[in-house]
Scaffold this active site. Structure first.
Site, PDB file in Angstrom:
ATOM      1  N   ILE A 186       0.841  -1.205   0.000  1.00 60.33           N
ATOM      2  CA  ILE A 186       0.000   0.000   0.000  1.00 60.33           C
ATOM      3  C   ILE A 186       0.874   1.253   0.000  1.00 60.33           C
ATOM      4  O   ILE A 186       0.584   2.241  -0.681  1.00 60.33           O
ATOM      5  CB  ILE A 186      -0.916   0.005   1.252  1.00 60.33           C
ATOM      6  CG1 ILE A 186      -1.996  -1.078   1.128  1.00 60.33           C
ATOM      7  CG2 ILE A 186      -1.554   1.372   1.451  1.00 60.33           C
ATOM      8  CD1 ILE A 186      -2.898  -1.194   2.359  1.00 60.33           C
ATOM      9  N   SER A 193      -4.323   3.653   9.240  1.00 65.27           N
ATOM     10  CA  SER A 193      -5.059   2.961  10.291  1.00 65.27           C
ATOM     11  C   SER A 193      -5.610   1.656   9.716  1.00 65.27           C
ATOM     12  O   SER A 193      -5.053   1.091   8.765  1.00 65.27           O
ATOM     13  CB  SER A 193      -6.167   3.901  10.786  1.00 65.27           C
ATOM     14  OG  SER A 193      -6.910   3.292  11.803  1.00 65.27           O
ATOM     15  N   LYS A 213      -3.543   0.169  16.079  1.00 64.12           N
ATOM     16  CA  LYS A 213      -4.218   1.081  15.145  1.00 64.12           C
ATOM     17  C   LYS A 213      -5.178   2.023  15.875  1.00 64.12           C
ATOM     18  O   LYS A 213      -5.332   3.185  15.484  1.00 64.12           O
ATOM     19  CB  LYS A 213      -4.959   0.293  14.061  1.00 64.12           C
ATOM     20  CG  LYS A 213      -4.054  -0.551  13.160  1.00 64.12           C
ATOM     21  CD  LYS A 213      -3.140   0.302  12.290  1.00 64.12           C
ATOM     22  CE  LYS A 213      -2.440  -0.535  11.220  1.00 64.12           C
ATOM     23  NZ  LYS A 213      -1.516   0.249  10.370  1.00 64.12           N
TER      24      LYS A 213
END
Ligand code: COA
Length: 273
Positions: free
Chosen positions: A26, A148, A166
């Site tokens: 990501i 998150s 998170k």
């Protein structure tokens, strides 16, 4: 999808974006999205080879790139990485705190050190990054994007460590939004859903149950790294200049009904191992 068909290709010209954990997954997808819109990009991670390969990809998009081997658990290494970035690319305008570690483990099987390792990488690593970048961000009136997860606000089976980390990140994000707004610094989080083709996906969505998990996502598909890159580009852009202290959930609706399906499927898959 070509980002420059939707956003001006010069949106981040003369801006420097730093992505922790930017060597893959990501985070590399986020770095690519910024590079495609003119940003200079700094990335750090634990493995030089991964960073070098990622730098090649970003340079192919036209970006000036700085790489630094740094573990986000090591404040001094991060501060040095940011100073190197300042020398080569200028002060950081946007910091993406993406470095993370995760694995599936039932709470009763998790060692204290396993819990600590994930909290150290995710939560302490995010604080270290934001703190080490503070002088840059004050100078540029920049912004921070934390990565998150749904685990921050919904309990998931096998995720006690990541959920705690998170949730802490989102609280950190809101505190920094409150405290650093006066310096012109914005602070927001993105909570990605399952993003295909990433290390996190391989760890958290084993192939044997992937179809069942996909069927539980309201929008009917897994996410792509571009889905998260676009959200990051928006949050860092002038279009989001009044947005701070926000959590942007980019999960195709995965978390709307809670984690029941995921937890049942994963619990079953783990118990039959
Ligand atoms: N299940 C249970 N415990 C595990 C585990 C697993 N799959 N993997 C690691 N641990 C435990 C280890 O046993 C160790 O605890 P112990 O000392 O009590 O035995 C502790 O976690 C630390 O492991 P170690 O491998 O020394 O940590 P590390 O700092 O080298 O690596 C991790 C950190 C564990 C998070 C590792 O998985 C990692 O580097 N991940 C990065 C990539 C990643 O997770 N990407 C996806 C992000 S969504």
């Amino acid at each position: 999808m070509k980002l420059s068909e939707f956003w001006p290709s010069s949106l981040f010209e003369d801006k420097t974006v730093f992505v922790t954990g930017g060597g893959s997954g990501i985070n590399l997808g986020i770095a690519r999205s910024f590079a495609a819109l003119g940003a200079r990009v700094g990335i750090c991670g634990r493995t030089a080879e991964k960073l070098e390969a990622a730098a090649g990809e970003l340079e192919a998009l036209g970006a000036d790139v700085t790489i630094a081997v740094a573990d986000v658990r090591d404040f001094d290494a991060l501060a040095a990485a940011f100073e190197k970035t300042r020398e080569e690319l200028g002060p950081i305008d946007c910091l993406v705190c993406g470095a993370a570690g995760n694995f599936l483990s039932p709470a009763e099987a998790l060692s204290p050190n396993g819990f600590k390792s994930v909290v150290d990488i995710d939560l302490l690593g995010s604080f270290n990054s934001a703190r080490a970048a503070f002088d840059h961000l004050r100078e540029t009136k920049g912004s921070i994007i934390f990565i998150s997860a749904g685990q921050a606000f919904t309990p998931y089976y096998g995720q006690v460590h990541a959920g705690a980390a998170k949730a802490g990140i989102d609280n950190l994000m809101r505190n920094l939004a409150l405290e650093w707004g006066r310096f012109g610094i914005r602070s927001n989080s993105i909570a990605p859903g399952p993003i295909e083709g990433t290390e996190g996906f391989r760890r958290l969505a084993p192939a044997s149950v992937a179809d069942q998990l996909k069927a539980s996502i309201p929008i009917g598909r897994f996410g792509s790294v571009e889905d998260i890159g676009q959200a990051a580009v928006f949050l860092a852009s002038p279009m989001a200049s009044f947005i701070t202290g926000s959590l942007l959930v980019v999960d195709g609706g995965q978390n709307l009904p809670g984690s029941g399906v995921y937890s049942q499927v994963i619990m079953k898959a783990m118990s039959t191992k």
